[in-house]
Design a protein around this motif. Structure first.
Motif, PDB file in Angstrom:
ATOM      1  N   GLU A 490       0.829  -1.207   0.000  1.00  0.00           N
ATOM      2  CA  GLU A 490       0.000   0.000   0.000  1.00  0.00           C
ATOM      3  C   GLU A 490       0.866   1.261   0.000  1.00  0.00           C
ATOM      4  N   PHE A 491       1.939   1.240   0.785  1.00  0.00           N
ATOM      5  CA  PHE A 491       2.852   2.378   0.803  1.00  0.00           C
ATOM      6  C   PHE A 491       3.602   2.503  -0.525  1.00  0.00           C
ATOM      7  N   SER A 492       4.138   1.395  -1.016  1.00  0.00           N
ATOM      8  CA  SER A 492       5.002   1.424  -2.199  1.00  0.00           C
ATOM      9  C   SER A 492       4.267   1.838  -3.463  1.00  0.00           C
ATOM     10  N   CYS A 493       3.004   1.456  -3.564  1.00  0.00           N
ATOM     11  CA  CYS A 493       2.249   1.736  -4.786  1.00  0.00           C
ATOM     12  C   CYS A 493       1.824   3.200  -4.889  1.00  0.00           C
ATOM     13  N   LYS A 494       2.090   3.987  -3.872  1.00  0.00           N
ATOM     14  CA  LYS A 494       1.772   5.417  -3.917  1.00  0.00           C
ATOM     15  C   LYS A 494       2.974   6.267  -4.320  1.00  0.00           C
ATOM     16  N   LEU A 495       4.093   5.639  -4.657  1.00  0.00           N
ATOM     17  CA  LEU A 495       5.331   6.373  -4.914  1.00  0.00           C
ATOM     18  C   LEU A 495       5.508   6.774  -6.375  1.00  0.00           C
ATOM     19  N   GLY A 496       4.615   6.320  -7.240  1.00  0.00           N
ATOM     20  CA  GLY A 496       4.763   6.655  -8.659  1.00  0.00           C
ATOM     21  C   GLY A 496       5.818   5.820  -9.350  1.00  0.00           C
ATOM     22  N   ILE A 497       6.021   4.583  -8.858  1.00  0.00           N
ATOM     23  CA  ILE A 497       7.029   3.685  -9.420  1.00  0.00           C
ATOM     24  C   ILE A 497       6.301   2.456  -9.963  1.00  0.00           C
ATOM     25  N   GLN A 498       6.362   2.273 -11.253  1.00  0.00           N
ATOM     26  CA  GLN A 498       5.537   1.262 -11.913  1.00  0.00           C
ATOM     27  C   GLN A 498       5.861  -0.153 -11.470  1.00  0.00           C
ATOM     28  N   ASN A 499       7.134  -0.463 -11.199  1.00  0.00           N
ATOM     29  CA  ASN A 499       7.460  -1.847 -10.866  1.00  0.00           C
ATOM     30  C   ASN A 499       6.890  -2.270  -9.516  1.00  0.00           C
ATOM     31  N   ARG A 500       6.486  -1.319  -8.671  1.00  0.00           N
ATOM     32  CA  ARG A 500       5.809  -1.683  -7.421  1.00  0.00           C
ATOM     33  C   ARG A 500       4.434  -2.266  -7.718  1.00  0.00           C
ATOM     34  N   LEU A 501       3.782  -1.751  -8.741  1.00  0.00           N
ATOM     35  CA  LEU A 501       2.488  -2.294  -9.143  1.00  0.00           C
ATOM     36  C   LEU A 501       2.651  -3.692  -9.734  1.00  0.00           C
ATOM     37  N   VAL A 502       3.729  -3.873 -10.504  1.00  0.00           N
ATOM     38  CA  VAL A 502       4.025  -5.198 -11.051  1.00  0.00           C
ATOM     39  C   VAL A 502       4.334  -6.176  -9.923  1.00  0.00           C
ATOM     40  N   ALA A 503       5.099  -5.720  -8.933  1.00  0.00           N
ATOM     41  CA  ALA A 503       5.432  -6.575  -7.791  1.00  0.00           C
ATOM     42  C   ALA A 503       4.165  -7.027  -7.077  1.00  0.00           C
ATOM     43  N   ARG A 504       3.225  -6.124  -6.917  1.00  0.00           N
ATOM     44  CA  ARG A 504       1.968  -6.490  -6.252  1.00  0.00           C
ATOM     45  C   ARG A 504       1.258  -7.610  -7.008  1.00  0.00           C
ATOM     46  N   LYS A 505       1.198  -7.518  -8.334  1.00  0.00           N
ATOM     47  CA  LYS A 505       0.530  -8.555  -9.121  1.00  0.00           C
ATOM     48  C   LYS A 505       1.235  -9.896  -8.994  1.00  0.00           C
ATOM     49  N   ILE A 506       2.571  -9.870  -9.038  1.00  0.00           N
ATOM     50  CA  ILE A 506       3.317 -11.126  -8.934  1.00  0.00           C
ATOM     51  C   ILE A 506       3.101 -11.760  -7.572  1.00  0.00           C
TER      52      ILE A 506
END
Length: 546
Positions: A490-506
């Motif tokens: 939740e914290f990481s996905c608010k940073l504007g870094i796309q690979n955090r969103l990819v990490a969440r899916k994986i």
């Protein structure tokens, strides 16, 4: 009689701050090295300059609170602020407000007021040491000034777990980029602008128009950076620092901020060629900036390779560069890890590649045991940095208290936490890569990584490196561990870094696959082994864990 002190302007930043004699050794001074204190080197530092007087704060007073920064400025209401933002060209407005107040928003286009939400007010001029720089040499649009400022004050903070004066993305990279002395420096400059633009695009995904426009800016600067880098690499005498800095930035853009499959790996392939050309000269031994950039490249490559099951074998970035730069005591500080931990991760990866090729050596157990010992030798308090009091006057405040400030103790705790996070993640990586251990075997390490990550967030330490937390997160099975992962996501996905969103899916797909297999076979999820790299391949991703 007061002690006579001879001031020097050639000391490293650490010795200046501590007010002790510096011997000026490169890439770090012996004074710091002998006391096991991080040496901040001699690189240039960026400071904001008063455009009216040309003055700027000395090193010891650079950290000012917003209240101190704007203490002498008038307080404006919402209507006045809106007027200043909408009329950035103050010369065209003759109102009383513009006659008595200098508009701080002159570098921001009036149509995009949202750009002011992410960064503090922009001073009209920037200094690199004593040189006043209103903008980079050559043509520079106001939007570029905003992007550059966003990079220094927002993106740079995201690039390192614990922000501070040693953050090279606040000093080294911008200073080189602003030189505009070669195609390589221009490439780095536009790569920096592209990274800032893509970050803005990701941050404002909820505003499609603004996000799309920022993305277009990012694509334009990315294209210019590639063109300038190609021109630079065709020249016999390359600018090492700028060329490698540009390659790293472009790789980060592709793998972290855009997260396109495989494209970031091509930049590392190109970097291997650059390193091969410079191995004889070894620039990382001659200049602190070159060492910082070289270690960033080695770190990025090693972390990137852990996300692939392909056995590529030898690379100059591992075989030559890593060995050349990892001998420095503070190698790995930009991602919050120790030299021993990074070298252990590299050794584990190479062992894993041998196993994948069926090349099981007779000394496999001995090599794995050596890596395990190296990781276990990294103690929890290794990051503690002792601050030596140097004043001779027994009545001095520092001699009387002899106590470290609360801020220093907090920073020590953050460093300790992040080093522990990386060390325990390295142990998880070892057991999973070499022994294919199930989650229940490494459960204590998983909980330790995630618990320390939560404390790091509670202390507001900054952007935790994604690699160690991700390595633990994909193996999390216990409900309380997964709850901690969700908080980190939740914290990481608010940073504007796309690979955090990819990490969440994986992570989510790994959990679903493990739970489904456990249910179908009547087993506990912690007994089910799932390789996250297989899940990543099924999803069509190739994540760069930076």
């Amino acid at each position: 009689m007061p002690k006579q002190v001879r001031r020097t302007f050639t000391a490293c930043w650490t010795c200046r701050r501590r007010r002790v004699r510096c011997d000026g050794s490169l890439p770090k001074c012996y004074t710091c090295e002998s006391r096991m204190i991080p040496c901040d080197g001699y690189r240039v530092h960026l400071v904001w300059v008063d455009p009216r007087t040309g003055s700027y704060p000395p090193h010891s007073r650079r950290s000012l609170t917003p209240e101190d920064t704007w203490a002498d400025e008038p307080t404006l209401d919402e209507v006045q602020l809106d007027h200043l933002v909408q009329t950035v060209e103050s010369s065209k407005c003759k109102c009383q407000l513009h006659r008595t107040f200098q508009n701080p928003f002159n570098v921001i286009r009036a149509q995009r007021t949202k750009q002011t939400l992410l960064t503090p007010p922009v001073s009209p001029s920037l200094s690199i040491d004593n040189q006043l720089v209103a903008k980079p040499q050559g043509d520079c649009q106001p939007a570029e000034n905003m992007l550059f400022h966003h990079y220094v004050h927002r993106v740079a903070w995201l690039m390192i777990p614990i922000d501070g004066v040693r953050n090279p993305w606040k000093s080294t990279y911008p200073a080189i980029a602003l030189q505009n002395s070669s195609a390589a420096t221009r490439s780095l400059y536009h790569a920096i602008l592209a990274q800032a633009a893509f970050n803005l695009s990701n941050l404002h995904a909820s505003d499609p128009d603004y996000s799309r426009e920022s993305h277009e800016h990012g694509l334009r600067h990315y294209g210019i950076a590639l063109r300038e880098l190609r021109e630079s690499l065709e020249m016999p005498a390359q600018n090492y620092n700028a060329s490698v800095g540009a390659v790293i930035t472009l790789a980060v853009i592709e793998g972290v901020y855009v997260a396109k499959k495989q494209r970031w790996r091509r930049h590392f392939d190109g970097a291997s060629g650059i390193i091969t050309q410079f191995m004889h000269d070894k620039p990382w031994t001659e200049c602190s900036d070159a060492w910082v950039i070289s270690q960033s490249l080695a770190l990025s490559f090693e972390v990137g390779k852990t996300g692939s099951k392909t056995a590529d074998g030898y690379s100059p970035l591992t075989g030559d560069l890593l060995g050349a730069v990892s001998g420095q005591e503070f190698f790995g500080y930009t991602i919050g890890a120790y030299s021993k931990v990074i070298n252990s991760i590299s050794a584990i990866r190479l062992l894993g590649e041998e196993l994948s090729r069926g090349q099981v050596s007779e000394n496999l157990d001995a090599r794995a045991a050596r890596v395990l010992k190296d990781l276990s030798d990294v103690t929890d308090d290794t990051a503690h940095i002792e601050v030596e009091e140097v004043e001779d006057d027994p009545k001095s405040p520092s001699r009387q208290t002899n106590r470290r400030s609360e801020q220093e103790r907090r920073e020590d705790r953050l460093y300790n936490l992040h080093f522990k996070i990386f060390r325990n993640a390295g142990l998880i990586y070892l057991y999973r890569t070499i022994f294919d251990a199930a989650p229940y075997v490494i459960g204590d390490f998983i909980t330790a990584v995630l618990s320390d990550a939560m404390e790091f967030l509670d202390l507001e330490g900054g952007s935790i490196s994604i690699w160690p937390v991700f390595i633990a997160a994909v193996e999390a099975c216990k409900e309380e561990d997964r709850a901690m992962v969700q908080r980190w996501i939740e914290f990481s996905c608010k940073l504007g870094i796309q690979n955090r969103l990819v990490a969440r899916k994986i992570i989510q797909h790994v959990w679903e696959a493990r739970d489904s297999e456990a249910l179908s076979h009547g087993r506990d999820p912690s007994e089910v082994v799932i390789d996250w790299r297989d899940v990543q391949e099924q999803l069509g991703f190739d994540i760069l864990l930076l």
